[in-house]
Enzyme design. Sequence first.
Site, PDB file in Angstrom:
ATOM      1  N   ASN A 187       1.215  -1.189   0.070  1.00 15.03           N
ATOM      2  CA  ASN A 187       0.226  -0.033   0.114  1.00 15.03           C
ATOM      3  C   ASN A 187       0.853   0.796   0.085  1.00 15.03           C
ATOM      4  O   ASN A 187       1.766   1.233   0.758  1.00 15.03           O
ATOM      5  CB  ASN A 187      -0.927  -0.249   1.557  1.00 15.03           C
ATOM      6  CG  ASN A 187      -0.291   0.048   2.149  1.00 15.03           C
ATOM      7  OD1 ASN A 187       0.319  -0.976   2.305  1.00 15.03           O
ATOM      8  ND2 ASN A 187      -1.283  -0.007   3.944  1.00 15.03           N
ATOM      9  N   GLU A 225       0.283   5.217   0.512  1.00 22.00           N
ATOM     10  CA  GLU A 225      -0.778   6.256   1.566  1.00 22.00           C
ATOM     11  C   GLU A 225      -0.036   7.377   1.038  1.00 22.00           C
ATOM     12  O   GLU A 225       0.948   8.370   0.107  1.00 22.00           O
ATOM     13  CB  GLU A 225      -0.931   5.756   2.898  1.00 22.00           C
ATOM     14  CG  GLU A 225      -0.989   4.817   2.947  1.00 22.00           C
ATOM     15  CD  GLU A 225      -1.673   4.563   4.824  1.00 22.00           C
ATOM     16  OE1 GLU A 225      -0.870   5.568   5.094  1.00 22.00           O
ATOM     17  OE2 GLU A 225      -2.368   3.779   5.417  1.00 22.00           O
ATOM     18  N   CYS A 255      -4.082   0.333  -2.873  1.00 23.57           N
ATOM     19  CA  CYS A 255      -3.979  -0.762  -1.111  1.00 23.57           C
ATOM     20  C   CYS A 255      -2.971  -1.128  -1.965  1.00 23.57           C
ATOM     21  O   CYS A 255      -2.409  -0.745  -3.032  1.00 23.57           O
ATOM     22  CB  CYS A 255      -5.324  -1.238  -1.482  1.00 23.57           C
ATOM     23  SG  CYS A 255      -6.499  -0.161  -0.714  1.00 23.57           S
ATOM     24  N   GLU A 258      -3.600  -4.579  -3.552  1.00 22.99           N
ATOM     25  CA  GLU A 258      -3.554  -5.418  -4.524  1.00 22.99           C
ATOM     26  C   GLU A 258      -3.098  -4.549  -5.560  1.00 22.99           C
ATOM     27  O   GLU A 258      -3.119  -5.212  -6.679  1.00 22.99           O
ATOM     28  CB  GLU A 258      -5.018  -5.731  -3.955  1.00 22.99           C
ATOM     29  CG  GLU A 258      -5.312  -6.446  -2.722  1.00 22.99           C
ATOM     30  CD  GLU A 258      -5.327  -6.100  -1.751  1.00 22.99           C
ATOM     31  OE1 GLU A 258      -5.260  -4.382  -1.344  1.00 22.99           O
ATOM     32  OE2 GLU A 258      -6.041  -6.762  -0.453  1.00 22.99           O
ATOM     33  N   CYS A 269     -10.206  -5.247  -0.001  1.00 24.08           N
ATOM     34  CA  CYS A 269     -11.289  -4.226   0.796  1.00 24.08           C
ATOM     35  C   CYS A 269     -12.331  -3.968  -1.117  1.00 24.08           C
ATOM     36  O   CYS A 269     -12.205  -4.637  -1.135  1.00 24.08           O
ATOM     37  CB  CYS A 269     -11.394  -2.378   0.484  1.00 24.08           C
ATOM     38  SG  CYS A 269      -9.782  -2.102  -0.957  1.00 24.08           S
ATOM     39  N   CYS A 311     -11.492  -3.343  -3.682  1.00 23.45           N
ATOM     40  CA  CYS A 311     -10.196  -4.519  -4.600  1.00 23.45           C
ATOM     41  C   CYS A 311     -10.813  -5.565  -4.931  1.00 23.45           C
ATOM     42  O   CYS A 311      -9.719  -6.109  -6.270  1.00 23.45           O
ATOM     43  CB  CYS A 311      -9.101  -4.596  -3.112  1.00 23.45           C
ATOM     44  SG  CYS A 311      -7.450  -3.305  -2.792  1.00 23.45           S
TER      45      CYS A 311
HETATM   46  N1  THU Z   1      -5.115  -1.494   2.432  1.00 18.68           N
HETATM   47  C1  THU Z   1      -4.152  -2.863   1.817  1.00 18.68           C
HETATM   48  O1  THU Z   1      -3.803  -2.035   0.849  1.00 18.68           O
HETATM   49  N2  THU Z   1      -5.512  -3.786   1.506  1.00 18.68           N
HETATM   50  C2  THU Z   1      -6.082  -4.572   2.105  1.00 18.68           C
HETATM   51  O2  THU Z   1      -6.607  -4.951   1.346  1.00 18.68           O
HETATM   52  C3  THU Z   1      -7.741  -3.398   2.941  1.00 18.68           C
HETATM   53  C4  THU Z   1      -6.340  -2.431   3.122  1.00 18.68           C
HETATM   54  C5  THU Z   1      -4.754  -0.427   3.242  1.00 18.68           C
HETATM   55  C6  THU Z   1      -5.337   0.657   2.929  1.00 18.68           C
HETATM   56  C7  THU Z   1      -4.602   1.749   3.950  1.00 18.68           C
HETATM   57  O3  THU Z   1      -2.988   2.232   3.329  1.00 18.68           O
HETATM   58  C8  THU Z   1      -4.669   0.922   5.061  1.00 18.68           C
HETATM   59  O4  THU Z   1      -4.472  -0.546   4.462  1.00 18.68           O
HETATM   60  C9  THU Z   1      -5.705   1.002   5.944  1.00 18.68           C
HETATM   61  O5  THU Z   1      -6.444   1.229   5.488  1.00 18.68           O
END
Ligand code: THU
Length: 139
Positions: free
Chosen positions: A47, A49, A58, A60, A91, A94
Amino acid sequence: MVTLSDEDRLLFDAAEKVRARAYAPYSGFSVGAAILADDGNIYAGCNVENAAYPVGNCAEPSAIAAMLAGGGTRIEKIFVTGPGTAPVTPCGGCRQRIREFAGPRTPIICLGVEGEPLFTTLAELLPHSFGPEFLGRQP
Ligand code: THU
């Protein structure tokens, strides 16, 4: 943790390696995803941010982008890892992104690294889904 198959262990290792490079200064929730693609290679992503929170992405889609850039075209299996004990499941957005490159029976393994893996499938996570074939495009 339960004993993983050799293939799942390779995916877990790749997801954990890339998770260590996640850019998650706001949530502190680092996620790694590793895809076994149709070309036999493993592609991983983390991920990323952003100070403008909604434009972060994310793990994925990072892994999907790595797959396409590397020459893979289909997801045969995907392993997602994150912190804690609860399985880190993709999520909603994703799940749809995975749907574009996977079939209903494609295995998805979700793990909070202090807990036990959840072995599931795309159809279980995204039932009755909409995909490319609705637009006349066969995978
Ligand atoms: N996140 C992912 O990268 N993948 C997931 O399947 C769930 C959430 C990340 C997004 C964000 O940067 C952090 O987790 C908190 O939500």
